[in-house]
Design a protein around this motif. Structure first.
Motif, PDB file in Angstrom:
ATOM      1  N   TRP A   1     -27.104  -0.101  -4.292  1.00 35.54           N
ATOM      2  CA  TRP A   1     -26.768  -0.556  -5.650  1.00 35.54           C
ATOM      3  C   TRP A   1     -25.679  -1.620  -5.606  1.00 35.54           C
ATOM      4  N   LEU A   2     -24.742  -1.417  -4.675  1.00 38.62           N
ATOM      5  CA  LEU A   2     -23.648  -2.382  -4.550  1.00 38.62           C
ATOM      6  C   LEU A   2     -24.172  -3.749  -4.109  1.00 38.62           C
ATOM      7  N   VAL A   3     -25.210  -3.743  -3.262  1.00 40.12           N
ATOM      8  CA  VAL A   3     -25.816  -5.003  -2.831  1.00 40.12           C
ATOM      9  C   VAL A   3     -26.411  -5.733  -4.033  1.00 40.12           C
ATOM     10  N   LEU A   4     -27.036  -4.956  -4.924  1.00 36.00           N
ATOM     11  CA  LEU A   4     -27.577  -5.569  -6.140  1.00 36.00           C
ATOM     12  C   LEU A   4     -26.458  -6.194  -6.966  1.00 36.00           C
ATOM     13  N   VAL A   5     -25.355  -5.424  -7.125  1.00 38.81           N
ATOM     14  CA  VAL A   5     -24.216  -5.939  -7.894  1.00 38.81           C
ATOM     15  C   VAL A   5     -23.710  -7.240  -7.273  1.00 38.81           C
ATOM     16  N   ALA A   6     -23.606  -7.263  -5.944  1.00 37.44           N
ATOM     17  CA  ALA A   6     -23.103  -8.458  -5.261  1.00 37.44           C
ATOM     18  C   ALA A   6     -24.034  -9.642  -5.482  1.00 37.44           C
ATOM     19  N   GLY A   7     -25.365  -9.388  -5.418  1.00 41.05           N
ATOM     20  CA  GLY A   7     -26.328 -10.472  -5.612  1.00 41.05           C
ATOM     21  C   GLY A   7     -26.200 -11.073  -7.002  1.00 41.05           C
ATOM     22  N   VAL A   8     -26.145 -10.191  -8.015  1.00 41.38           N
ATOM     23  CA  VAL A   8     -25.978 -10.671  -9.386  1.00 41.38           C
ATOM     24  C   VAL A   8     -24.653 -11.421  -9.502  1.00 41.38           C
ATOM     25  N   GLY A   9     -23.608 -10.864  -8.872  1.00 40.46           N
ATOM     26  CA  GLY A   9     -22.291 -11.501  -8.918  1.00 40.46           C
ATOM     27  C   GLY A   9     -22.320 -12.910  -8.369  1.00 40.46           C
ATOM     28  N   CYS A  10     -22.891 -13.091  -7.169  1.00 43.27           N
ATOM     29  CA  CYS A  10     -22.952 -14.419  -6.554  1.00 43.27           C
ATOM     30  C   CYS A  10     -23.673 -15.393  -7.478  1.00 43.27           C
ATOM     31  N   PHE A  11     -24.806 -14.933  -8.016  1.00 49.45           N
ATOM     32  CA  PHE A  11     -25.626 -15.804  -8.862  1.00 49.45           C
ATOM     33  C   PHE A  11     -24.849 -16.222 -10.113  1.00 49.45           C
ATOM     34  N   VAL A  12     -24.259 -15.226 -10.789  1.00 49.85           N
ATOM     35  CA  VAL A  12     -23.563 -15.520 -12.043  1.00 49.85           C
ATOM     36  C   VAL A  12     -22.358 -16.426 -11.780  1.00 49.85           C
ATOM     37  N   VAL A  13     -21.590 -16.121 -10.737  1.00 47.78           N
ATOM     38  CA  VAL A  13     -20.397 -16.928 -10.456  1.00 47.78           C
ATOM     39  C   VAL A  13     -20.797 -18.376 -10.212  1.00 47.78           C
ATOM     40  N   MET A  14     -21.886 -18.578  -9.442  1.00 46.26           N
ATOM     41  CA  MET A  14     -22.278 -19.955  -9.156  1.00 46.26           C
ATOM     42  C   MET A  14     -22.771 -20.676 -10.411  1.00 46.26           C
ATOM     43  N   GLU A  15     -23.524 -19.956 -11.259  1.00 47.07           N
ATOM     44  CA  GLU A  15     -23.968 -20.598 -12.497  1.00 47.07           C
ATOM     45  C   GLU A  15     -22.769 -20.954 -13.382  1.00 47.07           C
ATOM     46  N   VAL A  16     -21.816 -20.016 -13.465  1.00 49.37           N
ATOM     47  CA  VAL A  16     -20.627 -20.290 -14.271  1.00 49.37           C
ATOM     48  C   VAL A  16     -19.906 -21.518 -13.725  1.00 49.37           C
ATOM     49  N   ALA A  17     -19.758 -21.573 -12.398  1.00 45.36           N
ATOM     50  CA  ALA A  17     -19.068 -22.708 -11.781  1.00 45.36           C
ATOM     51  C   ALA A  17     -19.806 -24.010 -12.071  1.00 45.36           C
ATOM     52  N   LEU A  18     -21.149 -23.957 -12.028  1.00 46.53           N
ATOM     53  CA  LEU A  18     -21.922 -25.164 -12.311  1.00 46.53           C
ATOM     54  C   LEU A  18     -21.705 -25.615 -13.751  1.00 46.53           C
ATOM     55  N   PHE A  19     -21.696 -24.656 -14.670  1.00 42.54           N
ATOM     56  CA  PHE A  19     -21.555 -25.035 -16.067  1.00 42.54           C
ATOM     57  C   PHE A  19     -20.127 -25.439 -16.424  1.00 42.54           C
ATOM     58  N   GLN A  20     -19.153 -24.883 -15.684  1.00 43.23           N
ATOM     59  CA  GLN A  20     -17.768 -25.308 -15.907  1.00 43.23           C
ATOM     60  C   GLN A  20     -17.442 -26.615 -15.193  1.00 43.23           C
ATOM     61  N   ARG A  21     -18.440 -27.131 -14.415  1.00 50.44           N
ATOM     62  CA  ARG A  21     -18.184 -28.319 -13.587  1.00 50.44           C
ATOM     63  C   ARG A  21     -16.941 -28.078 -12.723  1.00 50.44           C
ATOM     64  N   ASP A  22     -16.928 -26.919 -12.077  1.00 49.97           N
ATOM     65  CA  ASP A  22     -15.787 -26.541 -11.250  1.00 49.97           C
ATOM     66  C   ASP A  22     -15.958 -27.169  -9.859  1.00 49.97           C
ATOM     67  N   TYR A  23     -15.511 -28.407  -9.731  1.00 53.77           N
ATOM     68  CA  TYR A  23     -15.750 -29.136  -8.476  1.00 53.77           C
ATOM     69  C   TYR A  23     -14.892 -28.649  -7.318  1.00 53.77           C
ATOM     70  N   THR A  24     -14.038 -27.652  -7.547  1.00 58.04           N
ATOM     71  CA  THR A  24     -13.307 -27.093  -6.409  1.00 58.04           C
ATOM     72  C   THR A  24     -14.235 -26.210  -5.565  1.00 58.04           C
ATOM     73  N   VAL A  25     -15.384 -25.856  -6.111  1.00 58.17           N
ATOM     74  CA  VAL A  25     -16.382 -25.112  -5.337  1.00 58.17           C
ATOM     75  C   VAL A  25     -17.253 -26.130  -4.595  1.00 58.17           C
ATOM     76  N   SER A  26     -17.344 -25.985  -3.267  1.00 61.58           N
ATOM     77  CA  SER A  26     -17.993 -27.027  -2.462  1.00 61.58           C
ATOM     78  C   SER A  26     -19.419 -27.315  -2.936  1.00 61.58           C
ATOM     79  N   TYR A  27     -20.164 -26.257  -3.285  1.00 56.44           N
ATOM     80  CA  TYR A  27     -21.561 -26.462  -3.662  1.00 56.44           C
ATOM     81  C   TYR A  27     -21.668 -27.230  -4.979  1.00 56.44           C
ATOM     82  N   VAL A  28     -20.768 -26.935  -5.901  1.00 53.19           N
ATOM     83  CA  VAL A  28     -20.790 -27.653  -7.185  1.00 53.19           C
ATOM     84  C   VAL A  28     -20.462 -29.123  -6.943  1.00 53.19           C
ATOM     85  N   GLN A  29     -19.530 -29.375  -6.019  1.00 56.53           N
ATOM     86  CA  GLN A  29     -19.211 -30.760  -5.693  1.00 56.53           C
ATOM     87  C   GLN A  29     -20.432 -31.470  -5.109  1.00 56.53           C
TER      88      GLN A  29
END
Lengths: 652, 154
Positions: A44-72
């Motif tokens: 279950w924790l693996v599921l939580v982590a997967g959702v977490g990674c996905f949501v954090v990256m989407e949030v970073a993309l929408f915030q234009r958070d260029y401090t995250v290498s992938y968003v840059q």
């Protein structure tokens, strides 16, 4: 902030996958099945982590958070919301996030589905396998392909945005997730196959447990492939939908072995045969998804899909070798117990048809695998540079496809064990009438060409056989005659026929002309008249566009264009397509003049019945849904191949 | 001869006749434009990852199309055009690997695998046939089981 959070979720995912897998391994080896509860919690924790990674990256993309290498790398101030959302899977690291997210989802679904079977070792081993796979992908995310690296932002940075090809059409939001849902979904049957081998419960139990999962993964993969073809057709501007590109081939390979498995599994369920073969097919399908990922993500092949990032190539190759080695080793180890009791009684039986089906799918998969990796091997061997393209795949694939179509007509009407001539003559009569009828009709309508006419004939034959099945079933059972594996499968067959007919006619009767036109000039192609009216242009802060207004037959105006993306400095010829039931008109702007009244180069491609391809794909998806539609509840057990008391049988 | 078998004969004859008509009039390019198009589909654009010259929008592909068109107009044979392209662009222009040297394998291996697979299947089927289910009791048990399954699945 997003970097830290994202990396935290990655580490949670990695830790819980590894710890869960090890704990499960220990619990199962030592027989302390109570400990399996822990494995479920880690999962279950693996599921939580997967959702977490996905949501954090989407949030970073929408915030234009260029401090995250992938968003840059893929984000930009000007990307519209939809393409910004899809930017998550527009490059290597992000597509791995999609992978662990979906794998977490499947893990959760397995946990939920089998929630009352917690102490079953079969489920335990399956979870251990899935956790092992997810551990590997989290390791990639944590190490060589980390998207959450914290970086400094250059002054005035607005971001490059995703590859222009990936922000030009709605389908990028659907094709990759569908494909990945298919790829990742095959982890479930693979995990249960490994579990069956590990526990020694090699009967039909694991098959029955996972068959719906396999069908669902297969359906997603099918849709993913068809949507990819559609995307290629609408975006790349070459007028085709399938280029035999290595990465396209890589997606087709697990589809072929998966399709073979969906058929051969029925032989095992009904007759107990083909156990080794089925296990091998499941393992091969999973291995091929990993190989496909390797081909796509390692940059070893030149392809429109390759992200040419070499960092994770060796990792994937090692993982591929490990999975293949494990599968072969386990199957070899259990070899003695996998002997199957049944045999084929007659060549005119459904099981014989399924055998032939499997030989054909296996052969086609082999040909495509060979054609895809051979240039790599040849270059490594003595530096020979080869291109293996459409003529090779066409010349070997076509005969195989024809026999497949023929089998698609014959197999559904064949009974198990043995068919009499009388029965065949009766059941195949109307399908044969439809098949021959469609050939005659094609000739009357002026269609020629041996391959095309043969495809229409065999297609009509197969459609007749599938239609007959559906009609009989609905007559007997009403709407229930449309659901269930067999009936849904027949709907899928009808979809395949549409696809085959679409390919044959759009390839055979294609017309392709390029001409240079001044404003007001016309050209005629086929039955159509094309008039170039004038040039137009528009722009926004993301891209500028030059389009030519072209009038078709004096009625509709279409605007093929050349789009220039500012940040990447890249231009795309974006086609304009008039889609029709019987014919597509495909316009591409090959070249534009410097002055507005100069000549343009216009390419016109007429392709009959391309839209049948998309319709066929959708029908295959619908058929898959009908096939997994929950019917009467039946719990799979191992009893089929276990010893059964004679009275028990006779008593029913 | 029953009516159905007569109908079958008609169906089969019609099918063969249709295929005959279709094949008789098959894809031999008639006009120069069609011949150019057919030839362009057989060669690779050297710079575009295995796309054919016919499909690609790249300028080198346009040049090759133009070259093929002028050769066709000048009445060159297919082989002459092929040699001409090979001299100008090297083996990169071949979409179909030649059946010589290492690349011969790519044609031989599929044949070997298919023949092997069919052979293995046939031999398995034949071997199994010689000692199938042993006694009538076994047979009855299996039939009963099959009946049960069919009955429950209905």
């Amino acid at each position: 902030m997003n970097s830290v959070l994202g990396y935290l979720f990655t580490m949670v995912g990695l830790t819980s996958s590894v710890v869960g897998a090890l704990a499960g391994f220990y619990a199962l080896r030592s027989g302390q099945l109570r400990l399996l509860r822990m494995v479920r919690q880690w999962s279950w924790l693996v599921l939580v982590a997967g959702v977490g990674c996905f949501v954090v990256m989407e949030v970073a993309l929408f915030q234009r958070d260029y401090t995250v290498s992938y968003v840059q790398q893929v984000g930009s101030d000007s990307t519209p919301a939809l393409f910004n959302f899809a930017a998550l899977w527009s490059a290597l690291e992000g597509s791995l996030i999609l992978w662990v997210f979906l794998l977490g989802g499947y893990l959760g679904a397995v946990l939920y589905k089998f929630r009352d079977r917690g102490n079953d070792p079969l489920l335990g081993w399956a979870l251990v396998t899935m956790l092992g796979v997810s551990g590997f992908f989290y390791a990639l995310l944590a190490g060589p392909a980390n998207p959450f690296v914290q970086v400094t932002v250059p002054l005035g940075f607005v971001g490059p945005g995703p590859n222009p090809l990936l922000q030009n059409h709605l389908l990028v939001a659907f094709h990759p997730p569908m494909l990945y849902l298919g790829y990742v979904g095959f982890t479930v049957p693979f995990a249960f196959a490994i579990a069956a081998l590990a526990t020694g419960r090699l009967g039909e139990g694991w098959l029955v447990e996972t068959r719906r999962w396999t069908v669902i993964a297969w359906g997603f993969l099918t849709m993913g492939i068809v949507l990819g073809a559609w995307w290629s057709y609408e975006v790349l501007g070459w007028g085709g939908y399938w280029a035999w590109d290595p990465v396209e081939n890589a997606s087709l390979l697990p589809w072929l072995t998966g399709t073979a498995y969906l058929h051969s599994v029925m032989v095992q369920e009904r007759r107990g045969m083909l156990r080794v073969w089925n296990l091998s097919l499941v393992c091969a399908t999973f291995c091929l998804t990993i190989l496909g990922t390797f081909l796509t993500r390692s940059g070893v092949v030149e392809s429109v899909h390759a992200f040419s990032d070499g960092a994770i190539g060796p990792w994937l190759l090692v993982f591929f070798a490990a999975v293949a080695g494990l599968s072969v080793g386990l199957i070899g180890w259990r070899g003695d117990e996998l002997r199957s009791p049944g045999s084929i009684d007659s060549i005119r039986s459904r099981e014989a048809a399924f055998f032939a089906n499997n030989v054909l799918f296996g052969a086609l998969a082999f040909v495509i695998l060979l054609g895809t990796v051979f240039p790599l091997l040849a270059e490594a061997y003595d530096g020979t540079r080869l291109t293996i393209g459409r003529p090779y795949f066409d010349s070997l694939g076509r005969p195989i496809a024809f026999v497949m179509l023929f089998l698609m007509a014959a197999a559904p009407v064949l009974p198990w064990r043995k068919a009499s001539s009388e029965l065949l003559s009766q059941r195949l009569f109307w399908p044969a009438v439809i098949g021959t009828g469609s050939m005659v009709l094609t000739l009357l309508l002026g269609g020629r060409g041996l391959w095309a006419v043969l495809t229409f004939g065999l297609g009509g034959f197969a459609a007749g056989a599938a239609g007959r099945q559906v009609v009989l079933a609905t007559r007997r059972q009403g709407w229930r005659g449309l659901v269930g594996r067999t009936n849904g499968g027949m709907i899928v067959h009808l979809g395949v026929v549409l696809v085959a007919v679409a390919i044959a006619s759009s390839e055979t009767y294609k017309t392709d002309r390029t001409a240079t036109l001044l404003p007001g000039e016309s050209m005629s192609v086929g039955d159509h008249q094309f008039t170039y009216l004038e040039l137009g242009a528009d722009e926004n802060d993301r891209r500028s566009r030059v389009y030519a207004l072209v009038e078709i037959d004096g009625e509709d105006i279409y605007a093929p264009s050349i789009v220039r993306f500012r940040q990447q400095g890249m231009s795309l010829a974006t086609p304009s397509v008039r889609t029709g039931l019987t014919e597509d008109v495909y316009l591409v702007l090959d070249g534009v003049p410097d002055e507005n009244d100069g000549p343009i180069r216009l390419r016109v491609i007429l392709r009959p019945m391309v839209s049948w391809l998309w319709a066929g794909g959708i029908l295959m998806g619908v058929g898959t849904l009908l096939a997994v539609f929950p019917g009467k509840r039946r719990r799979g057990t191992d009893a089929v191949s276990a010893p059964v008391e004679a009275e028990e049988l006779a008593g029913v | 001869m029953t009516r159905r078998s007569m109908a079958w004969v008609i169906i089969v004859l019609l099918a063969i006749a249709s295929l005959g008509v279709a094949a008789f009039d098959d894809g031999v390019p008639r006009t120069e434009a069609e011949r150019t198009q057919a030839l362009a589909q057989r060669f690779a654009c050297p710079e575009c990852d295995g796309q054919s010259v016919a499909d690609s929008n790249a300028s080198v592909a346009a040049n090759i199309r133009e070259l093929i068109r002028s050769e066709v107009a000048a009445g060159a044979t297919d082989d002459e055009i092929r040699d001409r392209l090979l001299r100008a662009y090297g083996t990169d222009v071949l979409l179909n690997p030649p059946a010589t040297g290492v690349s011969l394998l790519i044609w031989v291996l599929p044949a070997v695998v298919v023949v092997g697979a069919v052979g293995a299947l046939v031999s398995i089927a034949l071997r199994r046939r010689t000692h199938t289910l042993s006694t009538d009791d076994d047979r009855r048990l299996v039939d009963a089981a099959l009946r049960t399954r069919e009955w429950t699945e209905r």
